[in-house]
Each structure stands twice: as structure tokens, then as C-alpha cells.
Write an enzyme that holds these catalytic residues in place. Structure first.
Site, PDB file in Angstrom:
ATOM      1  N   LYS A  54       0.847  -1.203   0.000  1.00  0.00           N
ATOM      2  CA  LYS A  54       0.000   0.000   0.000  1.00  0.00           C
ATOM      3  C   LYS A  54       0.880   1.251   0.000  1.00  0.00           C
ATOM      4  CE  LYS A  54      -3.885  -2.295   2.178  1.00  0.00           C
ATOM      5  NZ  LYS A  54      -4.522  -2.753   3.424  1.00  0.00           N
ATOM      6  N   GLN A  98      -4.778  -1.313   9.558  1.00  0.00           N
ATOM      7  CA  GLN A  98      -4.700  -2.651   8.973  1.00  0.00           C
ATOM      8  C   GLN A  98      -5.334  -3.683   9.914  1.00  0.00           C
ATOM      9  OE1 GLN A  98      -3.433  -3.359   5.805  1.00  0.00           O
ATOM     10  NE2 GLN A  98      -4.249  -5.403   6.179  1.00  0.00           N
ATOM     11  N   ASP A 121     -11.208   2.955   4.100  1.00  0.00           N
ATOM     12  CA  ASP A 121     -11.630   1.553   4.019  1.00  0.00           C
ATOM     13  C   ASP A 121     -13.158   1.441   3.982  1.00  0.00           C
ATOM     14  OD1 ASP A 121      -9.862  -0.519   3.705  1.00  0.00           O
ATOM     15  OD2 ASP A 121      -9.339  -0.689   5.827  1.00  0.00           O
TER      16      ASP A 121
END
Ligand code: NDP
Length: 296
Positions: A54, A98, A121
Site C-alpha cells: 500500500k 490494517q 476503508d
């Protein structure tokens, strides 16, 4: 029929190029550089790989990447304090924590402490509610990637019968909402669904997000249907480690009109959509028009 392969790797490269173009334009016209902060708690090897990837792709499209690596023993208080700092940092437009988090941390609490406008997200309860009511939100990356590929392949999805197999909060449910938003007739199937083969056989679009290797055989697929395989399953075959999806690719490709492979289908689209979401969040934060073709 031999299915057309929907090449997620090529599509993701196209999305990243689009993001990079728009980031360059944004920098030139307004001096703003979008920034993505990724928070990793602990040393889960798969999470470390994702976070590295990422960060690398964020920099490649011209954005700023801020990585925060915390000990596995980090307290909830310290993690929440970091998120608060990032929420208030104007250089940070997107925040991603994460998952999974170590067991002593409350995932829902942590996710819901992110500013919804920076929740790239799309897991914050406000974004879930906005998506569910058809309002502008941050959309979870994997379903957004699936939607982009479906729109690219079909143009309009209006009136199509879609079956989503799986009802998780990160893939199945938001995928179903997005398909409904594009006027599909949507069925959500799960482990208690009766007669799953018949349900799947009715579908013009099948999205499989189950996590069971090659569970969907070709004879469940309606002739000419579009198959989006979200599953990523590591198996051993002929003494070798292999990645397979939730769909039996070989038999499904004989009946489908189009199909995503594993690897090289949905997977690469997820990070591309994370970058797209960060750009979208940056544009919204600065009252600028949203990037075209990169949102739901
Ligand atoms: P979850 O385990 O959270 O959800 C799986 C879903 O599948 C559940 O709703 C479950 O039903 C359903 N299910 C399980 N067994 C059956 C069955 N026999 N028949 C019908 N439905 C069943 O998984 P995720 O949604 O997080 O992920 C799904 C897959 O997608 C995984 O392989 C994962 O690795 C992959 N993935 C890929 C991503 C990418 O970037 N490409 C990103 C995220 C996930 P029930 O609710 O009834 O238990």
C-alpha cells in the site's frame, strides 16, 4: 462459450494511472498533495506485506504515505490517541488501520474512532449507514473494485439478477448495496442458504466472497453470466502452493460470459481503489469536484 477474462491487473493499472494523473493535476492547480496514513499494529506477516505494498503504490501515484508501525502490545488508549492525531492532521486525507488487530484491541471501537471523512476503508459505521441509504460515502475498496469492473464490462447493470455469495461486512454486504444502487435485483447468499446451486443458476452476475477454495463449480453458472471471484485461498496442489478463488475457474470459464481469474482479478483492484478513495477524500476535504470514474 469460452469466457472473456476480466483482467484485474490491467484494470488496476489503469485506475492507478487515472489516480496519478488527477493527483498531478491537483498538485499543479491547488498545491495539495493527498496523504494516506496506514497504521499497523503488531507483526502479522501477511499484514506487513499488504502495508508495504500500500505504501509503495501510494508513493507511485504521487501521494504522501505515512506509515505508523506499533508494537503488538500497544494499548487501546495509545492507538486511539494516534488516530485522534491523524484525524486532526490536515496533511492526512485517508486513514487505514490494517486488520486484523491483536485480540486485546476492540476493532469496532478503533474503526469507529476514525474520522468518517478519512475512513478510506469505508468500514466506519457512518459510512456503512450512508451506503445503505444510498448517500455519498466512503465505499469499501474490494466491493468498489468489483463494481468498477462490472460497470466497465457491462456499461449499465440495471435490471440484472445478481447473486452475492457471502454476507461479511467488508465484502458481501457492501457489494450487495452497491449492486442494488446500480439497480440490480440482488440476492445475498450465505452458509444457511437453501439450494445455493439453484440460486446461483438464476444470476446474470455472480460475486463469490466465501473463502472456500473452488466451492462454486461451473455447472452452477448460468450460460453467459459474469463471474467475479473475490476469494483468495492458499492451497497445496501437486506438491506446490497455489492461490485459487472461490470459483472453480476451469469449469466456470466454459459457461460464463466473463470471469475474473485468481490471482490477477479482484485482488489488484483493492489497493487501486484504496488510492482512488484517498484522492476522493482529499477532494471532498478541500471542496473540490470528485475524481471522475473513481467513485461509486
Ligand atoms: P468471511 O469469512 O467474513 O465471510 C464469508 C462468508 O461466506 C460468510 O457470510 C459465510 O456465511 C459465507 N459462507 C461460508 N461458507 C459458505 C457456504 N458453504 N455456502 C455459502 N456461503 C458460505 O470472509 P470475507 O468476506 O472477509 O472474505 C471472503 C473471501 O474473499 C476470502 O477468501 C478472502 O480472503 C477474500 N477477500 C479478498 C479480498 C481481495 O482483495 N481480493 C479482500 C477481502 C477478502 P455465514 O455468514 O452464514 O457464515
Amino acid at each position: 462459450m469460452v469466457a472473456q477474462v476480466i483482467d484485474g491487473k490491467a484494470f488496476a493499472a489503469k485506475v492507478r494511472a487515472q489516480v496519478a494523473d488527477q493527483v498531478a493535476k491537483l498538485k499543479e492547480e491547488s498545491g495539495i498533495t493527498p496523504g494516506l496514513a496506514v497504521v499497523l499494529v503488531g507483526e502479522d506477516p501477511a499484514s506487513q506485506v499488504y502495508v508495504r505494498s500500500k505504501g509503495k503504490q501510494t508513493v507511485e501515484v504521487g501521494m504522501n504515505s505515512y506509515e505508523h508501525k506499533l508494537d503488538a502490545e500497544t494499548s487501546e488508549e495509545d492507538l486511539l490517541a494516534l488516530i485522534d492525531k491523524l484525524n486532526n492532521d490536515p496533511a492526512v486525507h485517508g486513514i487505514l488501520v490494517q486488520l486484523p488487530l491483536p485480540k486485546h484491541l476492540n476493532e469496532d471501537l478503533v474503526i469507529n474512532s476514525i474520522d468518517p471523512a478519512k475512513d478510506v476503508d469505508g468500514f466506519h459505521i457512518s459510512n456503512v449507514g450512508l451506503l445503505g441509504t444510498g448517500q455519498k460515502s466512503m465505499v469499501p475498496c474490494t466491493p468498489l473494485g468489483c463494481l468498477m469492473m462490472l460497470r466497465d464490462h457491462h456499461g449499465s447493470l440495471s435490471g440484472m439478477d445478481a447473486v452475492v455469495i457471502g454476507r461479511s461486512n467488508i465484502v458481501g454486504k457492501p457489494m450487495a448495496q452497491l449492486l442494488l444502487g446500480d439497480s440490480c435485483t440482488v440476492t445475498i447468499a450465505h452458509s444457511r442458504t437453501k439450494d445455493l446451486p439453484d440460486v446461483v443458476r438464476r444470476a446474470d452476475i455472480v460475486v463469490a466472497a466465501v473463502g472456500r477454495p473452488e466451492m462454486v463449480p461451473g455447472d452452477w453458472i448460468k450460460e453467459g453470466a459474469t463471474v467475479i471471484d473475490v476469494g483468495i485461498n492458499r492451497i497445496e496442489r501437486d506438491g506446490k502452493n497455489k492461490l485459487v478463488g472461490d470459483v472453480d475457474y476451469a469449469s466456470a470459464a466454459e459457461r460464463a460470459g466473463a470471469i475474473t481469474p485468481v490471482p490477477g482479478g479482484v485482488g489488484p483492484m483493492t489497493i487501486a481503489c484504496l488510492l482512488a478513495n484517498t484522492l476522493t477524500a482529499c477532494c471532498r476535504a478541500n471542496g473540490l469536484p470528485e475524481p471522475e470514474g473513481l467513485t461509486a
